[in-house]
Write a protein that holds these residues in place. Sequence first.
Motif, PDB file in Angstrom:
ATOM      1  N   ARG A  72      20.665  20.557   0.088  1.00 18.95           N
ATOM      2  CA  ARG A  72      20.360  19.584  -1.084  1.00 18.95           C
ATOM      3  C   ARG A  72      20.430  18.061  -0.320  1.00 18.95           C
ATOM      4  N   LEU A  73      21.507  17.835   0.694  1.00 19.86           N
ATOM      5  CA  LEU A  73      21.786  16.700   1.527  1.00 19.86           C
ATOM      6  C   LEU A  73      20.412  16.312   2.273  1.00 19.86           C
ATOM      7  N   LEU A  74      19.766  17.401   2.787  1.00 19.20           N
ATOM      8  CA  LEU A  74      18.540  16.754   3.661  1.00 19.20           C
ATOM      9  C   LEU A  74      17.378  16.394   2.411  1.00 19.20           C
ATOM     10  N   HIS A  75      17.187  17.166   1.353  1.00 19.51           N
ATOM     11  CA  HIS A  75      16.206  16.876   0.694  1.00 19.51           C
ATOM     12  C   HIS A  75      16.313  15.345   0.130  1.00 19.51           C
ATOM     13  N   TRP A  76      17.893  15.131   0.036  1.00 19.23           N
ATOM     14  CA  TRP A  76      18.035  13.779  -0.825  1.00 19.23           C
ATOM     15  C   TRP A  76      17.625  12.627   0.411  1.00 19.23           C
ATOM     16  N   ALA A  77      17.817  12.891   1.358  1.00 25.49           N
ATOM     17  CA  ALA A  77      17.484  12.016   2.533  1.00 25.49           C
ATOM     18  C   ALA A  77      16.091  11.904   3.030  1.00 25.49           C
ATOM     19  N   ALA A  78      15.365  13.125   2.833  1.00 27.44           N
ATOM     20  CA  ALA A  78      13.797  13.076   2.903  1.00 27.44           C
ATOM     21  C   ALA A  78      13.155  12.117   1.931  1.00 27.44           C
TER      22      ALA A  78
ATOM     23  N   ALA B 162      21.687  12.506  17.789  1.00 25.14           N
ATOM     24  CA  ALA B 162      21.783  14.016  18.281  1.00 25.14           C
ATOM     25  C   ALA B 162      20.467  14.814  18.657  1.00 25.14           C
ATOM     26  N   PRO B 163      20.669  15.285  19.887  1.00 24.52           N
ATOM     27  CA  PRO B 163      19.310  16.007  20.299  1.00 24.52           C
ATOM     28  C   PRO B 163      19.065  17.179  19.376  1.00 24.52           C
ATOM     29  N   GLY B 164      17.805  17.527  19.172  1.00 24.85           N
ATOM     30  CA  GLY B 164      17.388  18.815  18.245  1.00 24.85           C
ATOM     31  C   GLY B 164      17.591  20.085  18.883  1.00 24.85           C
ATOM     32  N   PRO B 165      17.403  21.155  18.539  1.00 28.44           N
ATOM     33  CA  PRO B 165      17.546  22.482  18.737  1.00 28.44           C
ATOM     34  C   PRO B 165      16.729  22.630  20.001  1.00 28.44           C
ATOM     35  N   CYS B 166      17.106  23.722  20.670  1.00 32.54           N
ATOM     36  CA  CYS B 166      16.111  24.077  21.777  1.00 32.54           C
ATOM     37  C   CYS B 166      15.815  25.659  21.831  1.00 32.54           C
TER      38      CYS B 166
ATOM     39  N   SER C 271      19.369  21.607  13.242  1.00 28.19           N
ATOM     40  CA  SER C 271      18.326  22.379  13.403  1.00 28.19           C
ATOM     41  C   SER C 271      17.493  22.273  12.042  1.00 28.19           C
ATOM     42  N   MET C 272      18.269  22.036  10.977  1.00 33.12           N
ATOM     43  CA  MET C 272      17.412  21.977   9.607  1.00 33.12           C
ATOM     44  C   MET C 272      16.962  20.686   9.501  1.00 33.12           C
ATOM     45  N   ALA C 273      17.585  19.584  10.128  1.00 37.53           N
ATOM     46  CA  ALA C 273      16.947  18.312   9.910  1.00 37.53           C
ATOM     47  C   ALA C 273      15.895  18.053  10.779  1.00 37.53           C
ATOM     48  N   ALA C 274      15.738  18.850  12.075  1.00 41.50           N
ATOM     49  CA  ALA C 274      14.799  18.675  13.038  1.00 41.50           C
ATOM     50  C   ALA C 274      13.447  19.233  12.334  1.00 41.50           C
ATOM     51  N   GLU C 275      13.576  20.365  11.552  1.00 41.35           N
ATOM     52  CA  GLU C 275      12.243  20.818  10.771  1.00 41.35           C
ATOM     53  C   GLU C 275      11.774  19.771   9.700  1.00 41.35           C
ATOM     54  N   LEU C 276      12.779  18.869   9.108  1.00 37.03           N
ATOM     55  CA  LEU C 276      12.276  18.089   8.059  1.00 37.03           C
ATOM     56  C   LEU C 276      12.052  16.735   8.433  1.00 37.03           C
ATOM     57  N   GLY C 277      12.086  16.700  10.218  1.00 38.58           N
ATOM     58  CA  GLY C 277      11.989  15.530  10.736  1.00 38.58           C
ATOM     59  C   GLY C 277      12.869  14.207  10.400  1.00 38.58           C
ATOM     60  N   ILE C 278      14.146  14.615  10.330  1.00 33.93           N
ATOM     61  CA  ILE C 278      15.094  13.584   9.899  1.00 33.93           C
ATOM     62  C   ILE C 278      15.902  13.464  11.028  1.00 33.93           C
ATOM     63  N   THR C 279      16.432  12.282  11.066  1.00 32.90           N
ATOM     64  CA  THR C 279      17.114  11.971  12.419  1.00 32.90           C
ATOM     65  C   THR C 279      18.811  12.031  12.323  1.00 32.90           C
ATOM     66  N   VAL C 280      19.335  12.497  12.984  1.00 39.10           N
ATOM     67  CA  VAL C 280      20.965  12.664  13.074  1.00 39.10           C
ATOM     68  C   VAL C 280      21.352  11.722  14.018  1.00 39.10           C
TER      69      VAL C 280
ATOM     70  N   VAL D 181      14.167   9.824  18.296  1.00 41.96           N
ATOM     71  CA  VAL D 181      13.706   8.460  18.150  1.00 41.96           C
ATOM     72  C   VAL D 181      14.855   7.531  18.890  1.00 41.96           C
ATOM     73  N   PRO D 182      14.555   6.405  19.108  1.00 44.29           N
ATOM     74  CA  PRO D 182      15.576   5.448  19.461  1.00 44.29           C
ATOM     75  C   PRO D 182      16.600   5.201  18.266  1.00 44.29           C
ATOM     76  N   LEU D 183      17.696   4.690  18.559  1.00 41.53           N
ATOM     77  CA  LEU D 183      18.881   4.345  17.886  1.00 41.53           C
ATOM     78  C   LEU D 183      18.517   3.134  16.791  1.00 41.53           C
ATOM     79  N   ALA D 184      17.573   2.072  17.577  1.00 44.02           N
ATOM     80  CA  ALA D 184      17.366   1.292  16.646  1.00 44.02           C
ATOM     81  C   ALA D 184      16.223   1.500  15.444  1.00 44.02           C
ATOM     82  N   GLN D 185      15.425   2.602  15.759  1.00 52.91           N
ATOM     83  CA  GLN D 185      14.179   2.983  14.804  1.00 52.91           C
ATOM     84  C   GLN D 185      15.097   3.959  13.670  1.00 52.91           C
ATOM     85  N   ALA D 186      16.275   4.610  14.211  1.00 57.27           N
ATOM     86  CA  ALA D 186      16.912   5.447  13.165  1.00 57.27           C
ATOM     87  C   ALA D 186      17.744   4.510  12.138  1.00 57.27           C
ATOM     88  N   ARG D 187      17.945   3.289  12.673  1.00 55.63           N
ATOM     89  CA  ARG D 187      18.911   2.426  11.694  1.00 55.63           C
ATOM     90  C   ARG D 187      17.963   1.789  11.006  1.00 55.63           C
TER      91      ARG D 187
END
Length: 541
Positions: free
Chosen positions: A356-362, A13-17, A408-417, A297-303
Motif C-alpha cells: 500500500r505504501l509503494l502504490h501510494w508513492a508510485a 539505498a542499493p537495490g537487491p542483487c 526489493s519491492m521498491a526496485a520492482e516498481l522503480g521507486i528510489t529509497v 539514481v543520484p540523490l539530487a534526482q531522488a529529491r
Amino acid sequence: MADLRSIDPPFVAPGPCGVAIRTSLGRLTSEDDKVLRLVGAHLGSLASKDLGRRCADGLEHSTDTWAQRKRALTQESSSRWAGSITKASHDQWALARRAQLAHIHGLEAGIRTIAHRLSLPVGQKGTKRAPGGYRSAQERFAKTRRLHVLQDRLTTERADREAGRVRVTRGGRRLLNTRHNLVKAQLTAEQWRRRWEAERWFLAAEGESGKRFGNETIRVTPDGEVSIKLPAPLAYLANSNHGRYVLASRVVFRHRGDEWADRVGANRAVAYRIHHDVPRGRWYVTASWTTPPALTVPLAQARTGGLIGVDTNTDHLAAWRLDEHGNPVGRPRCFFYDLSGSANHRDAQVRHALTRLLHWAARRNLSIAVEDLDFTAEKTREKHGRRKRFRKLISGMPVARLRARLVSMAAELGITVVAVDPAYTSRWGAEHWQKPLTSKTRKTTRHDSAAVAIGRRALGHRIRRRTAPPHDDQSDRRGHRTAQAGHGTRGREEPRPRIPGPRTGCMPPDAERTRATSASTTVRDAPDMQVWVQDSLLLTD
C-alpha cells in the motif's frame, strides 16, 4: 546542551542483487514422494559429515582439503552434488563465524555496561547517555555474579574464535531444543522426529550457465517438467535416461515466471532447492538466481519534487508527503500491520503494508525516505535492565525484514529509497513539528512528526525550527533568525555554539568594563525613609 553525535549524510539505498521464487510440487505420486525422501536423506547424511569435516579443519582449511572432501563425496553421489554440498558447508561455516563474532561483541557490550553500573553507588540516577547505578544491593550482588559469568563466556568464545572452532546444528538449534518442550510446542515425539529429519535433508543444486536449462542436477524445463540426477547409490530408482528421475508433477512459477522462463530458455544459471513442509504435508521447489546490481539514481534526482518520509513503528508505518522545500503536503497516512501469529502471517502483514505504501508513492511518482535502523545493540538486557516492555518493543519491530522487503519491492516498481541517519528524528520531530502541524481538525501524533523529520533530513533540510525573531527594533536589525543553512554547510544538524556576551553582539564577549561600578547609594535599614547620599567626587591628578 550536551554535544550531539555526528549525523551521517543520507544516501540512496542499493537495490537487491538476487531473486528467489517458490512454487509447490502438486500431484506427486507415492513413488515420487519415496524417491525425494530417499535422495534427501542420503544427501543430508553426506552434508552432515562434510560439515563436520569442514568445522574440524577450522582455520587450516585450504584448496587441498576441499579437493579431498569433494572427491570423497563424489564417490557416494556425483561431482555436481559434491560441489553443492561443499559450497553449502563453506557458507554455513562462514555464517557461524559471523554469528560468533556478533556474539562476542554482544558479550563485550554487556560486560562494559555491567562494569560501568557497578562502579556507581547504589541508587544513583543515570543520564540520557549512560545508565546509573543499580536500584538495590541485592540487584548489584546478582549483577556481580552475572559479570563473572559473562567474562567466562567471553573467554571461551574468544578462544574458540582464535582456534577456528564453531558450533553448528544442522536442522536448527531452536528445533533441537523443542525436543525438550514437546508439550509446550504441542507436538508428539513422532511429529518432532519427522520435522527434524525433513530439516536435515539436502536437495539443493547450484546453477551452471551454458548447461541445458541452467542446471544439470535439478532440471526444470520451460514447460514445468522437474527431473533430478540421482546419486550413484540410488541410480536404480531412475525412470529416465542417464540416471535421472522425472517427477510426475509439473510446476508453474506464478511470480516472475516470465523472467525465469527467459533465463531457462537461454541456458543461464538457475539454482534450485526442493524442501518438504511437514505441517502442511507439501513439497516446494525454490528457484533463485543473481541479478546485476541496479543502477541507483543520484540523490539530487531522488529529491526532485519532494518525497515521502516514513517512520517505522511496532504496529504501523507513519508516512507524510513533503515537497522539495521540506513542507508537509496533505494529511499523514498510516499503514497498519499485525505482528502476532506465525512467521508467515507476520511476513504477509509486512508485505501488505509495504504494498500500500509503494502504490501510494508510485501514484505520486515520489521517492521514499526511511531510517537506517539497526537495533542489534539495543536489545541487550544489560542496557535497558528492568525495562522489559521497552526491550520487547524494540525486539518486535521488523527492522531487518521490513528493510529488505522495502528495497526489493521498491526496485520492482522503480521507486528510489533514501536511507537517513535515525539520530534524534523522533525527539526533534515531536519538539518542533508536532504542535505546529496540529489543528482543530487534525491531531498530529509523535510518529507523524517523526516522519516529517525523516523526510526533511532526506531532503537535506534542517529538522529543528529556530525560534521566531524579535521585533526589528529589539533585534538591532540583525536579520531573520529562521533562515536555514545550506545543504553543504558542515555541522548544520549540530547545535549552535553558545557565545557568551550580549545577545545583540555589539560588544565583544571578553571586553573589559570601561566604567567603574560605584558603591550603593541607598541607606538601608532606615526607620521611616530612605536617604540618598551623593558619592564624593573622584580626585584626579
